[in-house]
Write a protein that holds these residues in place. Sequence first.
Motif, PDB file in Angstrom:
ATOM      1  N   UNK A 163      -1.272  -8.636  -8.447  1.00 48.82           N
ATOM      2  CA  UNK A 163      -0.461  -7.429  -8.628  1.00 48.82           C
ATOM      3  C   UNK A 163      -0.079  -6.907  -7.249  1.00 48.82           C
ATOM      4  N   UNK A 164       1.210  -6.745  -7.002  1.00 48.31           N
ATOM      5  CA  UNK A 164       1.711  -6.278  -5.702  1.00 48.31           C
ATOM      6  C   UNK A 164       1.948  -4.767  -5.752  1.00 48.31           C
ATOM      7  N   UNK A 165       1.362  -4.062  -4.800  1.00 53.53           N
ATOM      8  CA  UNK A 165       1.543  -2.612  -4.699  1.00 53.53           C
ATOM      9  C   UNK A 165       2.865  -2.302  -3.996  1.00 53.53           C
ATOM     10  N   UNK A 166       3.441  -1.139  -4.282  1.00 57.90           N
ATOM     11  CA  UNK A 166       4.646  -0.736  -3.554  1.00 57.90           C
ATOM     12  C   UNK A 166       4.344  -0.656  -2.057  1.00 57.90           C
ATOM     13  N   UNK A 167       5.337  -1.025  -1.244  1.00 58.24           N
ATOM     14  CA  UNK A 167       5.205  -0.933   0.210  1.00 58.24           C
ATOM     15  C   UNK A 167       5.207   0.531   0.630  1.00 58.24           C
ATOM     16  N   UNK A 168       4.690   0.826   1.805  1.00 62.54           N
ATOM     17  CA  UNK A 168       4.660   2.217   2.267  1.00 62.54           C
ATOM     18  C   UNK A 168       6.032   2.889   2.223  1.00 62.54           C
ATOM     19  N   UNK A 169       7.090   2.190   2.619  1.00 60.96           N
ATOM     20  CA  UNK A 169       8.433   2.782   2.616  1.00 60.96           C
ATOM     21  C   UNK A 169       8.872   3.152   1.205  1.00 60.96           C
ATOM     22  N   UNK A 170       8.486   2.357   0.221  1.00 59.39           N
ATOM     23  CA  UNK A 170       8.833   2.660  -1.170  1.00 59.39           C
ATOM     24  C   UNK A 170       8.141   3.939  -1.627  1.00 59.39           C
ATOM     25  N   UNK A 171       6.920   4.157  -1.156  1.00 52.77           N
ATOM     26  CA  UNK A 171       6.173   5.347  -1.551  1.00 52.77           C
ATOM     27  C   UNK A 171       6.688   6.585  -0.827  1.00 52.77           C
ATOM     28  N   UNK A 172       7.041   6.444   0.445  1.00 53.72           N
ATOM     29  CA  UNK A 172       7.482   7.604   1.215  1.00 53.72           C
ATOM     30  C   UNK A 172       8.934   7.973   0.931  1.00 53.72           C
ATOM     31  N   UNK A 173       9.678   7.075   0.283  1.00 49.88           N
ATOM     32  CA  UNK A 173      11.076   7.360  -0.049  1.00 49.88           C
ATOM     33  C   UNK A 173      11.222   7.796  -1.497  1.00 49.88           C
ATOM     34  N   UNK A 174      10.262   8.576  -1.968  1.00 44.30           N
ATOM     35  CA  UNK A 174      10.355   9.105  -3.326  1.00 44.30           C
ATOM     36  C   UNK A 174       9.674   8.252  -4.358  1.00 44.30           C
ATOM     37  N   UNK A 175       8.819   7.346  -3.921  1.00 47.40           N
ATOM     38  CA  UNK A 175       8.092   6.519  -4.872  1.00 47.40           C
ATOM     39  C   UNK A 175       7.101   7.346  -5.659  1.00 47.40           C
ATOM     40  N   UNK A 176       6.318   6.651  -6.450  1.00 48.71           N
ATOM     41  CA  UNK A 176       5.383   7.292  -7.375  1.00 48.71           C
ATOM     42  C   UNK A 176       4.516   8.352  -6.701  1.00 48.71           C
TER      43      UNK A 176
END
Length: 180
Positions: A163-176
């Motif tokens: 299972x691949x977690x979202x990358x840091x940029x995905x989280x800091x750009x409005x991710x979960x």
Amino acid sequence: MTPIPTLTTPRLTLRAPGPADVAPFAAFYASDRARFVGGPLDAEGAWRMLAMEIGHWQLRGYGRWMVEERESGRTAGMVGLFCPEGWPEPEIGWDLFEGFEGRGYATEAGRAAREYAYNILGWDTAISLVKPANTASAAVCRRLGAVMEGEFVHQRHGLMQVWRHPAPAELSDGGMEAYA
């Protein structure tokens, strides 16, 4: 010696494992709950597994924390960062002890461990390895925003989902986690 930091979340404290954890760790590894993570094990095997978890911090500079409920002080499990020899890449893993499942603790502690990996250690990705029958851990992966990207066969643990977690940029750009 690598100092093991303490992390806190609204309901949990993630702290260094130590001698006081032998009994709850052995109880977990003696139970059927450990079937997805190399158990069940006898008391000697559980002691060796706890020693490996502590040693992992020294060999890798990161590892897994014991998880305590802040309100009661009871040990609820072990969650954190793991990459022993033979692993495909660093992972975020969780083991909850009997009676602590179903409260969102794995998700809460897993999120704190991932934030540590990304913000302190500078990781740019992370996985979680889950046995196919472990539907509860797969659900935690989904709640953390991870997606299943394939399979991995370990020489001792057998078939596991990656299972691949979202990358840091995905989280800091409005991710979960922006909404957590």
